[in-house]
Design a protein around this motif. Structure first.
Motif, PDB file in Angstrom:
ATOM      1  N   VAL A  69       0.588  -1.254   0.051  1.00 56.03           N
ATOM      2  CA  VAL A  69       0.055   0.010  -0.146  1.00 56.03           C
ATOM      3  C   VAL A  69       1.480   1.357  -0.204  1.00 56.03           C
ATOM      4  O   VAL A  69       1.991   1.719   1.026  1.00 56.03           O
ATOM      5  CB  VAL A  69      -0.746   0.019   1.052  1.00 56.03           C
ATOM      6  N   ALA A  70       0.700   2.514  -1.207  1.00 59.93           N
ATOM      7  CA  ALA A  70       1.589   3.788  -0.683  1.00 59.93           C
ATOM      8  C   ALA A  70       0.934   4.035   0.427  1.00 59.93           C
ATOM      9  O   ALA A  70      -0.261   4.674   0.600  1.00 59.93           O
ATOM     10  CB  ALA A  70       1.522   4.338  -2.127  1.00 59.93           C
ATOM     11  N   VAL A  71       2.414   4.648   1.051  1.00 64.71           N
ATOM     12  CA  VAL A  71       1.657   5.510   2.031  1.00 64.71           C
ATOM     13  C   VAL A  71       3.092   7.023   1.807  1.00 64.71           C
ATOM     14  O   VAL A  71       4.458   6.469   1.410  1.00 64.71           O
ATOM     15  CB  VAL A  71       2.467   4.964   3.588  1.00 64.71           C
ATOM     16  N   ASP A  72       2.454   8.050   1.448  1.00 67.73           N
ATOM     17  CA  ASP A  72       3.048   9.160   1.338  1.00 67.73           C
ATOM     18  C   ASP A  72       3.551  10.158   2.333  1.00 67.73           C
ATOM     19  O   ASP A  72       3.073   9.805   3.732  1.00 67.73           O
ATOM     20  CB  ASP A  72       2.646  10.363   0.378  1.00 67.73           C
ATOM     21  N   PRO A  73       4.641  10.682   2.283  1.00 67.12           N
ATOM     22  CA  PRO A  73       4.919  11.268   3.820  1.00 67.12           C
ATOM     23  C   PRO A  73       3.482  12.023   4.278  1.00 67.12           C
ATOM     24  O   PRO A  73       3.113  13.228   3.269  1.00 67.12           O
ATOM     25  CB  PRO A  73       6.333  12.860   2.783  1.00 67.12           C
ATOM     26  N   GLY A  74       3.551  12.083   5.901  1.00 67.70           N
ATOM     27  CA  GLY A  74       2.899  12.945   6.170  1.00 67.70           C
ATOM     28  C   GLY A  74       1.313  12.474   6.172  1.00 67.70           C
ATOM     29  O   GLY A  74       0.394  12.892   7.037  1.00 67.70           O
ATOM     30  N   VAL A  75       1.226  10.581   5.742  1.00 65.13           N
ATOM     31  CA  VAL A  75       0.213  10.404   5.990  1.00 65.13           C
ATOM     32  C   VAL A  75      -0.129   8.735   6.542  1.00 65.13           C
ATOM     33  O   VAL A  75       1.295   8.292   7.057  1.00 65.13           O
ATOM     34  CB  VAL A  75       0.284   9.788   4.640  1.00 65.13           C
ATOM     35  N   PHE A  76      -0.484   9.250   7.249  1.00 66.89           N
ATOM     36  CA  PHE A  76      -0.817   7.645   9.050  1.00 66.89           C
ATOM     37  C   PHE A  76      -0.603   6.582   8.349  1.00 66.89           C
ATOM     38  O   PHE A  76      -0.843   6.549   7.329  1.00 66.89           O
ATOM     39  CB  PHE A  76      -2.289   7.696   8.953  1.00 66.89           C
ATOM     40  N   PRO A 133      -5.811  16.022   3.855  1.00 63.35           N
ATOM     41  CA  PRO A 133      -6.014  15.950   1.682  1.00 63.35           C
ATOM     42  C   PRO A 133      -4.692  14.907   1.036  1.00 63.35           C
ATOM     43  O   PRO A 133      -5.526  14.871   0.539  1.00 63.35           O
ATOM     44  CB  PRO A 133      -5.214  16.999   1.342  1.00 63.35           C
ATOM     45  N   ALA A 134      -3.865  15.000   2.406  1.00 65.37           N
ATOM     46  CA  ALA A 134      -3.046  14.385   1.231  1.00 65.37           C
ATOM     47  C   ALA A 134      -3.175  13.071   1.955  1.00 65.37           C
ATOM     48  O   ALA A 134      -2.695  12.143   0.564  1.00 65.37           O
ATOM     49  CB  ALA A 134      -1.296  14.542   3.190  1.00 65.37           C
ATOM     50  N   ALA A 135      -3.772  12.474   3.078  1.00 71.12           N
ATOM     51  CA  ALA A 135      -4.465  11.156   3.142  1.00 71.12           C
ATOM     52  C   ALA A 135      -5.087  10.539   1.663  1.00 71.12           C
ATOM     53  O   ALA A 135      -5.398   9.655   1.056  1.00 71.12           O
ATOM     54  CB  ALA A 135      -5.160  11.072   3.722  1.00 71.12           C
ATOM     55  N   VAL A 136      -6.467  12.038   1.726  1.00 71.81           N
ATOM     56  CA  VAL A 136      -6.772  12.173   0.602  1.00 71.81           C
ATOM     57  C   VAL A 136      -6.487  11.400  -1.029  1.00 71.81           C
ATOM     58  O   VAL A 136      -6.246  10.704  -1.441  1.00 71.81           O
ATOM     59  CB  VAL A 136      -7.899  12.606   0.224  1.00 71.81           C
ATOM     60  N   ARG A 140      -6.603   7.971  -2.882  1.00 73.21           N
ATOM     61  CA  ARG A 140      -6.739   7.335  -4.468  1.00 73.21           C
ATOM     62  C   ARG A 140      -6.119   6.205  -4.985  1.00 73.21           C
ATOM     63  O   ARG A 140      -6.675   6.170  -6.189  1.00 73.21           O
ATOM     64  CB  ARG A 140      -7.480   8.976  -5.110  1.00 73.21           C
ATOM     65  N   ARG A 141      -4.738   6.242  -5.194  1.00 77.14           N
ATOM     66  CA  ARG A 141      -4.356   5.682  -5.709  1.00 77.14           C
ATOM     67  C   ARG A 141      -3.952   4.468  -5.370  1.00 77.14           C
ATOM     68  O   ARG A 141      -4.443   4.147  -6.364  1.00 77.14           O
ATOM     69  CB  ARG A 141      -2.172   6.578  -5.916  1.00 77.14           C
ATOM     70  N   ASN A 142      -4.103   4.436  -4.201  1.00 79.73           N
ATOM     71  CA  ASN A 142      -4.199   2.431  -3.665  1.00 79.73           C
ATOM     72  C   ASN A 142      -5.781   2.190  -3.648  1.00 79.73           C
ATOM     73  O   ASN A 142      -5.824   1.006  -4.253  1.00 79.73           O
ATOM     74  CB  ASN A 142      -4.180   3.112  -1.891  1.00 79.73           C
ATOM     75  N   ALA A 146     -10.107  -0.380  -7.614  1.00 75.15           N
ATOM     76  CA  ALA A 146     -11.369  -0.914  -7.437  1.00 75.15           C
ATOM     77  C   ALA A 146     -12.058   0.321  -7.665  1.00 75.15           C
ATOM     78  O   ALA A 146     -13.501  -0.136  -6.902  1.00 75.15           O
ATOM     79  CB  ALA A 146     -10.962  -1.279  -5.028  1.00 75.15           C
ATOM     80  N   GLY A 147     -12.019   1.314  -8.451  1.00 75.38           N
ATOM     81  CA  GLY A 147     -12.880   1.945  -9.072  1.00 75.38           C
ATOM     82  C   GLY A 147     -13.575   3.173  -7.832  1.00 75.38           C
ATOM     83  O   GLY A 147     -15.282   2.968  -7.545  1.00 75.38           O
ATOM     84  N   ALA A 148     -13.030   2.558  -6.283  1.00 78.42           N
ATOM     85  CA  ALA A 148     -13.341   3.607  -5.377  1.00 78.42           C
ATOM     86  C   ALA A 148     -14.046   4.853  -5.507  1.00 78.42           C
ATOM     87  O   ALA A 148     -13.188   6.087  -6.248  1.00 78.42           O
ATOM     88  CB  ALA A 148     -13.167   3.295  -4.205  1.00 78.42           C
ATOM     89  N   VAL A 149     -14.816   5.483  -4.687  1.00 78.18           N
ATOM     90  CA  VAL A 149     -14.890   7.331  -4.945  1.00 78.18           C
ATOM     91  C   VAL A 149     -13.792   7.457  -3.710  1.00 78.18           C
ATOM     92  O   VAL A 149     -14.955   7.240  -2.413  1.00 78.18           O
ATOM     93  CB  VAL A 149     -16.590   7.232  -4.854  1.00 78.18           C
ATOM     94  N   VAL A 150     -13.325   8.154  -3.741  1.00 84.33           N
ATOM     95  CA  VAL A 150     -12.704   8.786  -2.173  1.00 84.33           C
ATOM     96  C   VAL A 150     -12.865  10.272  -2.654  1.00 84.33           C
ATOM     97  O   VAL A 150     -12.338  11.267  -3.556  1.00 84.33           O
ATOM     98  CB  VAL A 150     -11.226   8.422  -2.861  1.00 84.33           C
TER      99      VAL A 150
END
Length: 268
Positions: A69-76, A133-136, A140-142, A146-150
Protein backbone atom coordinates in the motif's frame (compact mmCIF):
# COMPACT_ATOMS: atom_id res chain seq x y z
CA UNK A 1 28.42 16.75 13.36
CA UNK A 2 28.99 15.81 9.72
CA UNK A 3 27.52 12.52 8.52
CA UNK A 4 29.79 10.52 6.18
CA UNK A 5 27.66 9.10 3.38
CA UNK A 6 30.53 8.04 1.14
CA UNK A 7 30.14 4.35 2.07
CA UNK A 8 26.58 3.08 2.22
CA UNK A 9 27.28 -0.61 2.02
CA UNK A 10 24.86 -2.90 3.85
CA UNK A 11 26.99 -3.08 7.04
CA UNK A 12 27.34 0.71 7.15
CA UNK A 13 23.61 1.25 6.66
CA UNK A 14 22.85 -1.28 9.40
CA UNK A 15 25.29 0.48 11.73
CA UNK A 16 23.73 3.89 11.08
CA UNK A 17 20.20 2.61 11.63
CA UNK A 18 21.17 0.74 14.79
CA UNK A 19 22.89 3.85 16.16
CA UNK A 20 19.68 5.79 15.53
CA UNK A 21 17.73 3.28 17.63
CA UNK A 22 16.10 1.19 14.88
CA UNK A 23 15.34 -2.15 16.53
CA UNK A 24 15.15 -4.08 13.26
CA UNK A 25 18.13 -2.37 11.64
CA UNK A 26 19.13 -5.34 9.47
CA UNK A 27 15.66 -5.80 8.01
CA UNK A 28 15.26 -2.07 7.43
CA UNK A 29 18.64 -1.83 5.73
CA UNK A 30 17.70 -4.62 3.32
CA UNK A 31 14.48 -2.80 2.42
CA UNK A 32 16.19 0.55 1.93
CA UNK A 33 18.90 -0.91 -0.30
CA UNK A 34 16.29 -2.74 -2.37
CA UNK A 35 14.17 0.40 -2.76
CA UNK A 36 16.92 2.87 -3.65
CA UNK A 37 17.55 3.34 -7.35
CA UNK A 38 20.85 5.18 -6.95
CA UNK A 39 23.47 5.74 -4.22
CA UNK A 40 22.22 9.32 -3.87
CA UNK A 41 18.67 8.12 -3.37
CA UNK A 42 19.84 5.61 -0.77
CA UNK A 43 21.74 8.33 1.06
CA UNK A 44 18.62 10.50 1.19
CA UNK A 45 16.51 7.61 2.45
CA UNK A 46 19.01 6.74 5.18
CA UNK A 47 19.14 10.36 6.35
CA UNK A 48 15.33 10.50 6.51
CA UNK A 49 15.10 7.26 8.46
CA UNK A 50 17.88 8.18 10.87
CA UNK A 51 16.07 11.48 11.48
CA UNK A 52 13.06 9.50 12.71
CA UNK A 53 10.73 9.42 9.73
CA UNK A 54 8.65 6.21 9.66
CA UNK A 55 10.21 3.51 7.50
CA UNK A 56 7.00 3.15 5.50
CA UNK A 57 7.00 6.82 4.55
CA UNK A 58 10.66 6.60 3.57
CA UNK A 59 10.04 3.52 1.41
CA UNK A 60 6.79 4.92 0.06
CA UNK A 61 4.79 1.81 0.95
CA UNK A 62 3.59 -0.43 3.76
CA UNK A 63 2.63 -4.09 3.74
CA UNK A 64 -1.00 -4.61 4.75
CA UNK A 65 -2.96 -7.84 4.40
CA UNK A 66 -0.42 -9.05 1.87
CA UNK A 67 -0.73 -5.90 -0.25
CA UNK A 68 1.87 -3.20 -0.88
CA UNK A 69 0.00 0.00 0.00
CA UNK A 70 1.42 3.37 -1.01
CA UNK A 71 2.17 5.65 1.96
CA UNK A 72 3.18 9.24 1.24
CA UNK A 73 5.16 11.48 3.62
CA UNK A 74 2.91 12.83 6.35
CA UNK A 75 0.20 10.20 5.81
CA UNK A 76 -0.89 7.91 8.65
CA UNK A 77 0.92 4.58 8.40
CA UNK A 78 -1.43 1.56 8.41
CA UNK A 79 -0.77 -0.67 11.41
CA UNK A 80 -0.67 -4.43 11.31
CA UNK A 81 -3.26 -4.61 14.11
CA UNK A 82 -5.77 -2.93 11.79
CA UNK A 83 -5.66 -6.05 9.63
CA UNK A 84 -8.17 -7.51 12.13
CA UNK A 85 -10.77 -4.96 11.05
CA UNK A 86 -10.12 -5.75 7.39
CA UNK A 87 -10.38 -9.50 8.04
CA UNK A 88 -13.69 -9.08 9.88
CA UNK A 89 -15.13 -6.90 7.11
CA UNK A 90 -14.05 -9.45 4.51
CA UNK A 91 -15.68 -12.29 6.44
CA UNK A 92 -18.96 -10.39 6.73
CA UNK A 93 -19.02 -9.52 3.04
CA UNK A 94 -18.11 -13.00 1.86
CA UNK A 95 -21.16 -14.30 3.67
CA UNK A 96 -23.47 -11.82 1.96
CA UNK A 97 -25.81 -12.70 -0.87
CA UNK A 98 -27.52 -10.45 -3.37
CA UNK A 99 -26.32 -7.41 -5.32
CA UNK A 100 -22.86 -5.84 -5.25
CA UNK A 101 -22.13 -4.94 -1.61
CA UNK A 102 -21.66 -1.31 -0.62
CA UNK A 103 -18.66 -0.54 1.58
CA UNK A 104 -17.72 2.78 3.19
CA UNK A 105 -14.29 3.47 4.70
CA UNK A 106 -14.33 6.51 6.99
CA UNK A 107 -11.02 7.95 8.27
CA UNK A 108 -9.52 5.98 5.40
CA UNK A 109 -5.96 7.31 5.65
CA UNK A 110 -3.96 5.65 2.89
CA UNK A 111 -6.99 3.53 1.97
CA UNK A 112 -5.36 0.33 3.22
CA UNK A 113 -8.50 -1.23 4.70
CA UNK A 114 -10.62 -0.52 1.65
CA UNK A 115 -7.89 -1.85 -0.64
CA UNK A 116 -7.62 -5.08 1.36
CA UNK A 117 -11.38 -5.59 1.37
CA UNK A 118 -11.68 -4.96 -2.36
CA UNK A 119 -8.77 -7.29 -3.15
CA UNK A 120 -10.26 -10.12 -1.09
CA UNK A 121 -13.95 -9.76 -1.87
CA UNK A 122 -13.78 -8.75 -5.50
CA UNK A 123 -16.52 -6.54 -6.88
CA UNK A 124 -17.74 -4.00 -4.33
CA UNK A 125 -19.11 -0.46 -4.46
CA UNK A 126 -16.52 1.37 -2.39
CA UNK A 127 -16.51 4.88 -0.95
CA UNK A 128 -13.75 6.35 1.23
CA UNK A 129 -13.37 9.64 3.08
CA UNK A 130 -10.73 11.42 5.10
CA UNK A 131 -10.38 14.94 6.44
CA UNK A 132 -6.67 15.09 5.54
CA UNK A 133 -6.06 16.11 1.90
CA UNK A 134 -2.70 14.29 1.78
CA UNK A 135 -4.42 11.07 2.86
CA UNK A 136 -7.13 11.52 0.23
CA UNK A 137 -4.52 11.91 -2.53
CA UNK A 138 -2.76 8.77 -1.33
CA UNK A 139 -5.98 6.78 -0.97
CA UNK A 140 -7.05 7.68 -4.50
CA UNK A 141 -3.92 5.98 -5.81
CA UNK A 142 -4.37 2.90 -3.65
CA UNK A 143 -8.07 2.53 -4.42
CA UNK A 144 -8.06 3.39 -8.11
CA UNK A 145 -8.03 -0.27 -9.15
CA UNK A 146 -11.14 -0.87 -7.06
CA UNK A 147 -13.00 1.96 -8.80
CA UNK A 148 -13.56 3.63 -5.44
CA UNK A 149 -14.96 7.10 -4.88
CA UNK A 150 -12.52 8.85 -2.52
CA UNK A 151 -13.57 12.23 -1.17
CA UNK A 152 -12.20 14.78 1.29
CA UNK A 153 -14.26 15.83 4.28
CA UNK A 154 -15.20 15.25 7.89
CA UNK A 155 -16.43 11.67 8.39
CA UNK A 156 -19.69 11.20 6.45
CA UNK A 157 -20.11 14.84 5.35
CA UNK A 158 -18.94 14.24 1.75
CA UNK A 159 -20.82 10.97 1.18
CA UNK A 160 -23.61 11.05 -1.42
CA UNK A 161 -27.06 11.08 0.18
CA UNK A 162 -28.12 8.24 -2.10
CA UNK A 163 -26.04 5.86 0.05
CA UNK A 164 -28.29 6.32 3.09
CA UNK A 165 -29.72 3.00 4.20
CA UNK A 166 -27.67 1.09 1.59
CA UNK A 167 -24.28 0.46 3.22
CA UNK A 168 -23.52 -3.18 4.00
CA UNK A 169 -20.23 -2.59 5.83
CA UNK A 170 -18.89 0.67 7.23
CA UNK A 171 -15.32 0.56 8.54
CA UNK A 172 -13.77 3.42 10.47
CA UNK A 173 -10.19 3.38 11.72
CA UNK A 174 -10.90 6.36 13.97
CA UNK A 175 -8.23 8.12 16.06
CA UNK A 176 -8.45 6.75 19.60
CA UNK A 177 -5.37 8.00 21.46
CA UNK A 178 -6.46 10.23 24.40
CA UNK A 179 -5.23 13.79 23.93
CA UNK A 180 -3.13 13.62 27.07
CA UNK A 181 -1.30 10.55 25.80
CA UNK A 182 -0.20 12.04 22.47
CA UNK A 183 3.04 13.28 24.03
CA UNK A 184 3.94 9.70 25.03
CA UNK A 185 3.68 8.31 21.49
CA UNK A 186 6.87 7.31 19.66
CA UNK A 187 8.40 10.25 17.76
CA UNK A 188 7.69 8.47 14.46
CA UNK A 189 3.97 8.89 15.05
CA UNK A 190 4.00 12.09 17.08
CA UNK A 191 6.18 14.07 14.68
CA UNK A 192 5.49 12.53 11.28
CA UNK A 193 1.83 11.52 11.22
CA UNK A 194 -1.11 13.95 11.22
CA UNK A 195 -2.43 14.65 14.71
CA UNK A 196 -5.99 14.41 13.38
CA UNK A 197 -5.32 10.72 12.69
CA UNK A 198 -4.17 10.09 16.27
CA UNK A 199 -6.00 12.37 18.71
CA UNK A 200 -9.33 10.94 19.88
CA UNK A 201 -10.13 13.63 22.44
CA UNK A 202 -10.00 13.53 26.27
CA UNK A 203 -10.77 9.81 26.61
CA UNK A 204 -9.87 8.84 23.04
CA UNK A 205 -13.47 8.12 22.04
CA UNK A 206 -14.78 11.43 20.67
CA UNK A 207 -14.64 10.37 17.02
CA UNK A 208 -15.80 6.82 17.76
CA UNK A 209 -18.94 8.18 19.43
CA UNK A 210 -19.64 10.41 16.43
CA UNK A 211 -19.28 7.46 14.07
CA UNK A 212 -21.52 5.27 16.24
CA UNK A 213 -24.18 7.99 16.13
CA UNK A 214 -24.09 8.59 12.38
CA UNK A 215 -23.64 4.99 11.21
CA UNK A 216 -27.24 3.71 11.58
CA UNK A 217 -28.47 6.29 9.09
CA UNK A 218 -26.14 4.88 6.43
CA UNK A 219 -26.33 1.17 7.17
CA UNK A 220 -28.71 -1.14 5.37
CA UNK A 221 -30.86 -3.35 7.61
CA UNK A 222 -28.47 -6.02 8.84
CA UNK A 223 -25.47 -3.86 7.90
CA UNK A 224 -22.38 -3.61 10.07
CA UNK A 225 -20.16 -0.91 11.58
CA UNK A 226 -16.57 -1.89 12.46
CA UNK A 227 -14.30 0.32 14.56
CA UNK A 228 -10.88 -0.40 16.02
CA UNK A 229 -10.20 0.63 19.62
CA UNK A 230 -8.19 -0.45 22.67
CA UNK A 231 -8.97 -3.02 25.34
CA UNK A 232 -9.24 -0.25 27.94
CA UNK A 233 -11.82 1.61 25.84
CA UNK A 234 -13.82 -1.41 24.68
CA UNK A 235 -16.64 -1.28 27.24
CA UNK A 236 -17.31 2.41 26.57
CA UNK A 237 -17.24 1.77 22.81
CA UNK A 238 -19.78 -1.03 23.22
CA UNK A 239 -22.03 1.33 25.20
CA UNK A 240 -21.79 3.95 22.44
CA UNK A 241 -22.79 1.38 19.82
CA UNK A 242 -25.73 0.15 21.88
CA UNK A 243 -27.00 3.70 22.53
CA UNK A 244 -27.15 4.20 18.76
CA UNK A 245 -29.34 1.13 18.32
CA UNK A 246 -26.59 -1.16 17.04
CA UNK A 247 -26.13 -4.68 18.38
CA UNK A 248 -22.47 -4.77 19.48
CA UNK A 249 -19.94 -7.55 19.77
CA UNK A 250 -16.21 -7.46 20.41
CA UNK A 251 -13.61 -9.25 18.30
CA UNK A 252 -10.07 -9.70 19.63
CA UNK A 253 -6.81 -11.00 18.18
CA UNK A 254 -3.99 -11.84 20.57
CA UNK A 255 -1.68 -12.39 17.60
CA UNK A 256 -2.25 -8.87 16.27
CA UNK A 257 -2.80 -7.25 19.66
CA UNK A 258 -5.99 -5.84 18.23
CA UNK A 259 -9.61 -5.25 19.21
CA UNK A 260 -12.52 -4.36 16.95
CA UNK A 261 -16.08 -3.52 17.97
CA UNK A 262 -18.66 -4.67 15.44
CA UNK A 263 -22.13 -3.13 15.58
CA UNK A 264 -24.98 -4.56 13.53
CA UNK A 265 -28.10 -2.65 12.57
CA UNK A 266 -31.09 -4.88 13.32
CA UNK A 267 -32.63 -6.34 10.18
CA UNK A 268 -36.13 -5.23 11.13
Amino acid sequence: MTTDLSDLSLPRVVARLRAAGCVFAEDEADLLLAAAGTPAELATMVVRRVAGEPLEQVLGWAEFCGLRVAVDPGVFVPRRRTELMAHEAIALLRGAVGPVPVVVDLCCGSGAVGAAVAAAVGRIELYATDIDPAAVRCARRNLAAAGAVVVEGDLDDPLPAALRGRVDVLVANVPYVPTGAIATLPPEARLHEPRVALDGGPDGLDVLRRVATLAPGWLAPGGHLLVETSERQASLAVEAFARSGLVPRVVRSDELGALVVVGTRPAS
